[in-house]
Design a protein around this motif. Structure first.
Motif, PDB file in Angstrom:
ATOM      1  N   SER B  85       0.821  -1.223   0.000  1.00  0.00           N
ATOM      2  CA  SER B  85       0.000   0.000   0.000  1.00  0.00           C
ATOM      3  C   SER B  85       0.845   1.260   0.000  1.00  0.00           C
ATOM      4  CB  SER B  85      -0.913   0.041   1.232  1.00  0.00           C
ATOM      5  OG  SER B  85      -1.679  -1.120   1.326  1.00  0.00           O
ATOM      6  N   ARG B  86       1.867   1.259   0.850  1.00  0.00           N
ATOM      7  CA  ARG B  86       2.686   2.482   0.978  1.00  0.00           C
ATOM      8  C   ARG B  86       3.500   2.753  -0.292  1.00  0.00           C
ATOM      9  NH1 ARG B  86      -0.060   2.559   4.935  1.00  0.00           N
ATOM     10  NH2 ARG B  86      -1.354   3.318   3.241  1.00  0.00           N
ATOM     11  N   ILE B  87       4.043   1.687  -0.928  1.00  0.00           N
ATOM     12  CA  ILE B  87       4.784   1.911  -2.186  1.00  0.00           C
ATOM     13  C   ILE B  87       3.825   2.463  -3.245  1.00  0.00           C
ATOM     14  CG2 ILE B  87       6.259   0.902  -3.978  1.00  0.00           C
ATOM     15  CD1 ILE B  87       7.080  -1.281  -2.027  1.00  0.00           C
ATOM     16  N   ASP B  88       2.620   1.887  -3.276  1.00  0.00           N
ATOM     17  CA  ASP B  88       1.607   2.339  -4.232  1.00  0.00           C
ATOM     18  C   ASP B  88       1.275   3.825  -4.033  1.00  0.00           C
ATOM     19  OD1 ASP B  88      -0.196   1.260  -6.344  1.00  0.00           O
ATOM     20  OD2 ASP B  88      -1.746   2.052  -5.021  1.00  0.00           O
ATOM     21  N   ASP B  89       1.231   4.267  -2.791  1.00  0.00           N
ATOM     22  CA  ASP B  89       0.908   5.672  -2.484  1.00  0.00           C
ATOM     23  C   ASP B  89       1.868   6.648  -3.159  1.00  0.00           C
ATOM     24  OD1 ASP B  89      -1.147   4.886  -0.814  1.00  0.00           O
ATOM     25  OD2 ASP B  89      -0.023   5.158   1.043  1.00  0.00           O
ATOM     26  N   VAL B  90       3.156   6.281  -3.225  1.00  0.00           N
ATOM     27  CA  VAL B  90       4.166   7.216  -3.738  1.00  0.00           C
ATOM     28  C   VAL B  90       3.827   7.638  -5.162  1.00  0.00           C
ATOM     29  CG1 VAL B  90       6.613   7.603  -4.220  1.00  0.00           C
ATOM     30  CG2 VAL B  90       5.953   6.112  -2.313  1.00  0.00           C
ATOM     31  N   LEU B  91       3.546   6.627  -5.993  1.00  0.00           N
ATOM     32  CA  LEU B  91       3.267   6.937  -7.399  1.00  0.00           C
ATOM     33  C   LEU B  91       1.923   7.653  -7.545  1.00  0.00           C
ATOM     34  CD1 LEU B  91       4.587   6.725 -10.095  1.00  0.00           C
ATOM     35  CD2 LEU B  91       3.585   4.480 -10.413  1.00  0.00           C
ATOM     36  N   ASP B  92       0.946   7.303  -6.701  1.00  0.00           N
ATOM     37  CA  ASP B  92      -0.341   8.017  -6.721  1.00  0.00           C
ATOM     38  C   ASP B  92      -0.119   9.519  -6.551  1.00  0.00           C
ATOM     39  OD1 ASP B  92      -1.720   5.696  -6.990  1.00  0.00           O
ATOM     40  OD2 ASP B  92      -2.613   5.695  -4.996  1.00  0.00           O
ATOM     41  N   LEU B  93       0.757   9.878  -5.636  1.00  0.00           N
ATOM     42  CA  LEU B  93       0.980  11.304  -5.357  1.00  0.00           C
ATOM     43  C   LEU B  93       1.774  11.971  -6.469  1.00  0.00           C
ATOM     44  CD1 LEU B  93       1.551  10.838  -1.565  1.00  0.00           C
ATOM     45  CD2 LEU B  93      -0.130  12.415  -2.538  1.00  0.00           C
ATOM     46  N   ALA B  94       2.772  11.260  -7.015  1.00  0.00           N
ATOM     47  CA  ALA B  94       3.529  11.809  -8.146  1.00  0.00           C
ATOM     48  C   ALA B  94       2.590  12.031  -9.325  1.00  0.00           C
ATOM     49  CB  ALA B  94       4.669  10.869  -8.518  1.00  0.00           C
ATOM     50  N   ASP B  95       1.697  11.069  -9.543  1.00  0.00           N
ATOM     51  CA  ASP B  95       0.716  11.199 -10.623  1.00  0.00           C
ATOM     52  C   ASP B  95      -0.242  12.359 -10.354  1.00  0.00           C
ATOM     53  OD1 ASP B  95      -1.005  10.450 -12.858  1.00  0.00           O
ATOM     54  OD2 ASP B  95      -2.360   9.653 -11.331  1.00  0.00           O
ATOM     55  N   ALA B  96      -0.659  12.520  -9.103  1.00  0.00           N
ATOM     56  CA  ALA B  96      -1.555  13.635  -8.756  1.00  0.00           C
ATOM     57  C   ALA B  96      -0.877  14.973  -9.051  1.00  0.00           C
ATOM     58  CB  ALA B  96      -1.958  13.536  -7.283  1.00  0.00           C
ATOM     59  N   ALA B  97       0.407  15.071  -8.745  1.00  0.00           N
ATOM     60  CA  ALA B  97       1.155  16.303  -9.043  1.00  0.00           C
ATOM     61  C   ALA B  97       1.183  16.545 -10.546  1.00  0.00           C
ATOM     62  CB  ALA B  97       2.575  16.207  -8.482  1.00  0.00           C
ATOM     63  N   ALA B  98       1.486  15.490 -11.320  1.00  0.00           N
ATOM     64  CA  ALA B  98       1.543  15.628 -12.781  1.00  0.00           C
ATOM     65  C   ALA B  98       0.181  16.037 -13.331  1.00  0.00           C
ATOM     66  CB  ALA B  98       1.995  14.308 -13.407  1.00  0.00           C
ATOM     67  N   GLU B  99      -0.867  15.387 -12.828  1.00  0.00           N
ATOM     68  CA  GLU B  99      -2.211  15.697 -13.310  1.00  0.00           C
ATOM     69  C   GLU B  99      -2.537  17.178 -13.100  1.00  0.00           C
ATOM     70  OE1 GLU B  99      -6.416  13.308 -13.355  1.00  0.00           O
ATOM     71  OE2 GLU B  99      -5.490  13.660 -11.434  1.00  0.00           O
ATOM     72  N   ARG B 100      -2.184  17.708 -11.930  1.00  0.00           N
ATOM     73  CA  ARG B 100      -2.439  19.133 -11.681  1.00  0.00           C
ATOM     74  C   ARG B 100      -1.628  20.018 -12.631  1.00  0.00           C
ATOM     75  NH1 ARG B 100      -4.188  16.222  -8.019  1.00  0.00           N
ATOM     76  NH2 ARG B 100      -5.629  16.843  -6.386  1.00  0.00           N
TER      77      ARG B 100
END
Lengths: 211, 211, 211
Positions: B85-100
């Motif tokens: 779960s925690r490793i998955d979170d990292v990319l979720d946040l990087a993707d959220a930054a890119a999306e913005r």
């Protein structure tokens, strides 16, 4: 005895580590409260908080290192790790708030921020109490649970205060950048009060399992 | 072999899952860094990051499914679940930054954001190292602890960088909406670095308990 | 039978506590959704949500107290503690969003916020389902896992919706303070959907370990 000597663990056990950490949190949050009361010599005061935060890091890292080598621990290793981490978080956030007060060209202090910092100090003092009682938790588990409850009550106060402060901030006709800066500082102090609540929750869990 | 084939787990065990996840994090955070370095073709670059993020989700979900059916696991099920779960979170946040970056009509890139993304890439590469060492943790637990410590050092750097970036952003006379947009993007990248630290903490806990 | 009577636990066991808590979450998030649909009588509607939140606190605190005294528990004490805490968090955040709607002199409702609140209601209803299935988890673990997955799918929807809402908010030429207020409200509702996902993760962990 210098302040820093006073802040060192009294002996080589985890209970001393928790107590030393909690003492740095009280020292650091008091300095944050002082800074907000008397907003002069800001860089020096911010540095003093950062120094305490570094001292707290030392205590935490030494305790982590001992976790690797010490064969017998007073309770679960993972719980000790969690408790050390959560107490450390509180001062990190108080320091982050102070650092922003130094970095953001703040002209005048938002009066409500003092009240919020005072709640954080009160919570930290309760945390010292709870942490000291851990040594004898089997003798009086209810006293610890009681201290944890009081921490939660203070956290609710901090929460209410934060909301009211933000409403005030929006109403007072401040310029948007000032609102943004103070919102961040207020959120950091409020997050620090959340982390004290996390500490209380970890302690409660330890007591539930071991006392 | 396409990039996506390279990002698939090599075999059907949890160590391969962790390694495959961590590889997607490195690939995704590198693309985020590239996007900030060369802010052209933004929609295509954002989509590439999202594709990797979906690939990471597939790896994570397959690993979760295996957790239900596999009788013997290399360490506690709950710890495996937490690590995935925690490793998955990292990319979720990087993707959220890119999306913005794609959504917010950003005109020019805040230079400091590149430096922060570079720290995230460095951290992700250390995470790959730590995760690879998990297979043989009993042989060399100290090497893992060392990698985890370096992740923490990088997280501190990210923290300091974030604060300085925000101070800059306020000082430069940007309009409030621009400040707000970049504050959010910076906070997301910084949160990603916090999640890598969480990964390091979970790994440290696993090593403390099992090595 | 008044609404409050309906919201009380049916009997003195932890499954009844989880069910009662989850029912308060559905009741509270529905009121939040209603408030956003029909933004009149705002103080009274905010008070109604706060009343439910206090009721939820009562249920949670009674359950915590029972954890101290009850000798046998249906699964790990720490997991019960965590589940009670995470369910409680959801309503806290929904209430925080409502409180800000009351405090911030909001003139008109951001239409997208209704959609987001609707996702939170849908998620809360799935949470009720998952929590009810806990009583018989050994009989049908897959049904619980399925409900948890649906909660995760809804969380992803909430996430996407939040990003689009923020892009809209920036584009519409709103003044910065209005953007800031709605960003906070939207973030709180989105955090509530994250906490429902946390509940799903705790439940999944319990099922993995005990079913």
């Amino acid at each position: 005895m210098t302040m820093f000597e006073k802040l060192m663990p009294k002996s080589d056990d985890f209970f001393s580590d928790f107590e030393a950490q909690a003492a740095t949190v009280v020292a650091g949050t008091k300095l944050l409260h002082d800074l907000l009361q008397d907003f002069t010599d800001v860089p020096a005061k911010c540095q003093a908080i950062k120094d305490i935060e570094h001292r707290a890091d030392d205590i935490t890292h030494r305790a982590f290192a001992r976790l690797h080598t010490q064969f017998i621990t007073p309770f679960d290793r993972t719980e000790i790790h969690r408790l050390l981490s959560r107490i450390d978080d509180v001062l990190d956030l108080a320091d982050a708030a102070a650092e922003r007060l130094g970095l953001y060209d703040i002209e005048s202090v938002l009066p409500e921020s003092r009240e919020l910092a005072a709640v954080l100090v009160a919570q930290s003092e309760k945390m010292v109490e709870a942490v000291k009682l851990l040594r004898t938790m089997k003798k009086d588990p209810r006293a610890i649970i009681e201290a944890c409850k009081e921490i939660n009550v203070l956290e609710n106060q901090a929460d209410t205060l934060t909301r009211k402060t933000m409403a005030m901030l929006f109403k007072r006709g401040n310029d948007p950048l000032t609102v943004m800066k103070w919102k961040e500082i207020i959120d950091l102090i409020e997050s620090a009060t959340d982390r004290v609540e996390d500490v209380a929750n970890v302690i409660e869990g330890v007591v539930l399992e071991h006392a």
